[in-house]
Design a protein around this motif. Structure first.
Motif, PDB file in Angstrom:
ATOM      1  N   THR A  33       4.789 -13.137 -16.355  1.00 32.82           N
ATOM      2  CA  THR A  33       5.775 -13.062 -15.101  1.00 32.82           C
ATOM      3  C   THR A  33       4.897 -13.476 -14.353  1.00 32.82           C
ATOM      4  OG1 THR A  33       4.349 -11.465 -14.493  1.00 32.82           O
ATOM      5  CG2 THR A  33       5.783 -10.759 -15.889  1.00 32.82           C
ATOM      6  N   ALA A  34       5.480 -13.915 -13.523  1.00 31.45           N
ATOM      7  CA  ALA A  34       4.988 -14.375 -11.832  1.00 31.45           C
ATOM      8  C   ALA A  34       3.282 -13.786 -11.684  1.00 31.45           C
ATOM      9  CB  ALA A  34       5.610 -14.000 -10.412  1.00 31.45           C
ATOM     10  N   SER A  35       2.945 -12.662 -12.206  1.00 34.96           N
ATOM     11  CA  SER A  35       1.518 -12.241 -11.555  1.00 34.96           C
ATOM     12  C   SER A  35       0.673 -12.789 -12.334  1.00 34.96           C
ATOM     13  CB  SER A  35       1.457 -10.547 -11.967  1.00 34.96           C
ATOM     14  OG  SER A  35       2.268  -9.622 -13.141  1.00 34.96           O
ATOM     15  N   THR A  36       0.932 -13.489 -13.827  1.00 36.32           N
ATOM     16  CA  THR A  36       0.213 -13.277 -15.300  1.00 36.32           C
ATOM     17  C   THR A  36      -0.610 -14.893 -14.501  1.00 36.32           C
ATOM     18  OG1 THR A  36       1.801 -12.851 -16.655  1.00 36.32           O
ATOM     19  CG2 THR A  36       0.566 -14.928 -17.912  1.00 36.32           C
ATOM     20  N   ALA A  37      -1.608 -15.055 -14.459  1.00 34.79           N
ATOM     21  CA  ALA A  37      -2.519 -16.318 -14.695  1.00 34.79           C
ATOM     22  C   ALA A  37      -2.546 -16.774 -15.775  1.00 34.79           C
ATOM     23  CB  ALA A  37      -4.208 -15.377 -14.854  1.00 34.79           C
ATOM     24  N   MET A  38      -2.630 -18.579 -15.042  1.00 35.23           N
ATOM     25  CA  MET A  38      -2.017 -19.464 -15.996  1.00 35.23           C
ATOM     26  C   MET A  38      -3.882 -19.896 -16.286  1.00 35.23           C
ATOM     27  SD  MET A  38       0.699 -21.277 -15.267  1.00 35.23           S
ATOM     28  CE  MET A  38      -0.069 -22.319 -16.375  1.00 35.23           C
ATOM     29  N   LYS A  39      -3.916 -19.303 -16.976  1.00 34.17           N
ATOM     30  CA  LYS A  39      -4.921 -19.041 -18.624  1.00 34.17           C
ATOM     31  C   LYS A  39      -5.535 -18.981 -19.482  1.00 34.17           C
ATOM     32  CE  LYS A  39      -8.570 -17.515 -14.534  1.00 34.17           C
ATOM     33  NZ  LYS A  39      -9.069 -16.184 -13.947  1.00 34.17           N
ATOM     34  N   GLU A  40      -5.160 -19.796 -20.463  1.00 39.17           N
ATOM     35  CA  GLU A  40      -4.584 -18.807 -21.864  1.00 39.17           C
ATOM     36  C   GLU A  40      -5.007 -17.947 -22.059  1.00 39.17           C
ATOM     37  OE1 GLU A  40      -6.348 -21.240 -26.508  1.00 39.17           O
ATOM     38  OE2 GLU A  40      -7.876 -21.789 -24.553  1.00 39.17           O
ATOM     39  N   TYR A  81       1.877 -17.940 -30.431  1.00 37.15           N
ATOM     40  CA  TYR A  81       2.012 -19.532 -30.612  1.00 37.15           C
ATOM     41  C   TYR A  81       0.618 -20.184 -30.763  1.00 37.15           C
ATOM     42  CZ  TYR A  81       7.418 -18.367 -28.665  1.00 37.15           C
ATOM     43  OH  TYR A  81       8.145 -17.991 -29.041  1.00 37.15           O
ATOM     44  N   THR A  82       0.844 -21.337 -30.477  1.00 34.39           N
ATOM     45  CA  THR A  82      -0.778 -22.469 -30.962  1.00 34.39           C
ATOM     46  C   THR A  82      -0.236 -22.548 -28.303  1.00 34.39           C
ATOM     47  OG1 THR A  82      -0.844 -22.719 -32.932  1.00 34.39           O
ATOM     48  CG2 THR A  82      -2.260 -24.199 -31.524  1.00 34.39           C
ATOM     49  N   LEU A  83      -1.512 -22.355 -28.320  1.00 34.81           N
ATOM     50  CA  LEU A  83      -1.031 -22.883 -26.695  1.00 34.81           C
ATOM     51  C   LEU A  83      -1.959 -24.493 -26.861  1.00 34.81           C
ATOM     52  CD1 LEU A  83      -1.940 -19.385 -24.980  1.00 34.81           C
ATOM     53  CD2 LEU A  83       0.299 -21.318 -25.857  1.00 34.81           C
ATOM     54  N   ARG A  84      -1.626 -25.109 -26.090  1.00 39.20           N
ATOM     55  CA  ARG A  84      -2.196 -26.618 -25.819  1.00 39.20           C
ATOM     56  C   ARG A  84      -1.721 -27.260 -24.203  1.00 39.20           C
ATOM     57  NH1 ARG A  84       0.703 -31.163 -28.960  1.00 39.20           N
ATOM     58  NH2 ARG A  84       2.316 -30.697 -27.357  1.00 39.20           N
ATOM     59  N   GLN A  85      -2.841 -26.935 -22.852  1.00 38.30           N
ATOM     60  CA  GLN A  85      -3.211 -27.388 -21.632  1.00 38.30           C
ATOM     61  C   GLN A  85      -2.554 -28.872 -21.408  1.00 38.30           C
ATOM     62  OE1 GLN A  85      -6.480 -26.492 -19.887  1.00 38.30           O
ATOM     63  NE2 GLN A  85      -4.865 -25.661 -18.202  1.00 38.30           N
ATOM     64  N   GLY A  86      -1.591 -28.647 -20.224  1.00 38.39           N
ATOM     65  CA  GLY A  86      -2.265 -30.674 -20.041  1.00 38.39           C
ATOM     66  C   GLY A  86      -1.798 -30.747 -18.517  1.00 38.39           C
ATOM     67  N   MET A  87      -1.651 -32.174 -18.257  1.00 36.05           N
ATOM     68  CA  MET A  87      -1.621 -31.635 -16.763  1.00 36.05           C
ATOM     69  C   MET A  87      -0.480 -33.150 -16.406  1.00 36.05           C
ATOM     70  SD  MET A  87      -5.347 -31.351 -14.705  1.00 36.05           S
ATOM     71  CE  MET A  87      -4.771 -30.719 -13.544  1.00 36.05           C
ATOM     72  N   VAL A  98       0.827 -31.210 -11.467  1.00 36.33           N
ATOM     73  CA  VAL A  98       0.884 -29.833 -12.120  1.00 36.33           C
ATOM     74  C   VAL A  98       0.261 -29.745 -13.297  1.00 36.33           C
ATOM     75  CG1 VAL A  98       2.883 -28.645 -12.831  1.00 36.33           C
ATOM     76  CG2 VAL A  98       2.833 -30.146 -10.770  1.00 36.33           C
ATOM     77  N   SER A  99       0.349 -29.073 -13.504  1.00 38.56           N
ATOM     78  CA  SER A  99      -0.568 -28.192 -14.600  1.00 38.56           C
ATOM     79  C   SER A  99      -0.210 -27.478 -15.279  1.00 38.56           C
ATOM     80  CB  SER A  99      -1.769 -26.641 -14.015  1.00 38.56           C
ATOM     81  OG  SER A  99      -2.106 -26.609 -14.985  1.00 38.56           O
ATOM     82  N   PHE A 100       0.124 -27.424 -16.417  1.00 32.11           N
ATOM     83  CA  PHE A 100       1.248 -26.563 -17.668  1.00 32.11           C
ATOM     84  C   PHE A 100       0.569 -26.221 -19.184  1.00 32.11           C
ATOM     85  CE2 PHE A 100       1.545 -31.087 -18.152  1.00 32.11           C
ATOM     86  CZ  PHE A 100       2.136 -31.458 -19.848  1.00 32.11           C
TER      87      PHE A 100
END
Length: 205
Positions: free
Chosen positions: A65-72, A83-89, A97-99
Motif C-alpha cells: 500500500t501507500a504506507s509500505t516502505a520501499m525496503k526489501e 517472488y524473488t526481489l531485485r532492486q534497481g534505479m 527513480v528507485s524500484f
C-alpha cells in the motif's frame, strides 16, 4: 467392603493417570505455545485468507500500500514471499527513480516504484486479479465498449498502448496492448481495441 475400597482405589489411580497425562512432563511435547512476537501477522490479513492470492484494489496490491516502505523486507512481506526481489534505479524526467522488480520463474511479474514509500505498482502477473475480476490477458471488450471517456493513449515506454481507468476506481488503470498500424498519437478505433489485451494493471497512489 474390601471390594468397594479396591474399586475406589482403582478409580483414583485411573483418574490421576488421566490428569497427569495432560499436565505432566510429557505434555510439553503436545502443547504448542503461541508467541505473538514470532507469529507471521501477514497471514492474518484479509488478502491472505483465501490461499494467499493477491488482489489489486484501491489500497494497493496484496499487502503493498501507500504506507509500505520501499525496503526489501516490507515488500517481500506484502507479496507473501511469493517472488524473488531485485532492486534497481533509473533516471526519469531528470530524477532518479528507485524500484523493485518481483520475479517468478525468471520473469518480471511486478515493478514497484517509489521513494521512501510505495507510489506505483505495475502488475504483469495474470495470477493477480483486480477488485472487479480483471487480470492480465483479458480483452478490452470484457470491460469496455468504447474508449471515449474511459481511455487515453499511454505515454513513455508504453506509448503505443492504451490506458483505461478501471471502472469506479481512482487508483487502478488497465493498460491494453494489441496490433495497431495507424499513425502514432492517434487512438485506435473501438472495433480495433475490442480484441486488445490487458498487458499491465497499474496502481498509482
Amino acid at each position: 467392603m474390601k471390594a468397594v475400597r479396591s474399586t475406589l482405589l482403582l478409580a483414583a489411580v485411573v483418574l490421576s493417570g488421566c490428569a497427569s497425562s495432560g499436565s505432566g512432563t510429557d505434555s510439553s511435547q503436545q502443547v504448542s505455545w503461541w508467541n505473538p512476537l514470532s507469529y507471521h501477522w501477514s497471514s492474518a490479513l484479509p488478502w491472505n485468507w483465501f490461499g494467499g492470492t493477491l488482489t489489486a484494489t484501491e489500497q494497493g496490491v496484496g499487502g503493498l500500500t501507500a504506507s509500505t516502505a520501499m525496503k526489501e523486507d516490507a515488500i517481500n512481506a506484502g507479496l507473501n514471499g511469493d517472488y524473488t526481489l531485485r532492486q534497481g534505479m533509473r533516471s526519469q524526467n531528470g530524477q532518479v527513480v528507485s524500484f523493485w522488480q518481483a520475479l517468478r520463474d525468471g520473469k518480471v511479474r511486478l515493478v514497484i516504484e517509489g521513494q521512501s514509500q510505495v507510489e506505483r505498482i505495475e502488475v504483469m502477473d495474470s495470477a493477480i486479479v483486480s477488485h472487479d475480476g480483471s487480470k492480465v490477458g483479458d480483452a478490452f471488450s470484457d470491460r469496455f465498449t468504447k474508449a471515449f471517456n474511459n481511455c487515453t493513449l499511454a505515454s513513455g515506454a508504453d506509448a503505443r498502448d492504451v490506458a483505461c481507468r478501471a471502472p469506479g476506481s481512482q487508483h487502478l488503470t488497465y493498460l491494453y496492448h494489441g496490433d495497431w498500424h495507424g499513425p502514432e498519437g492517434l487512438m485506435p478505433s473501438d472495433d480495433t481495441l475490442k480484441s486488445w489485451k490487458i498487458s499491465k494493471i497499474i496502481w498509482q497512489r
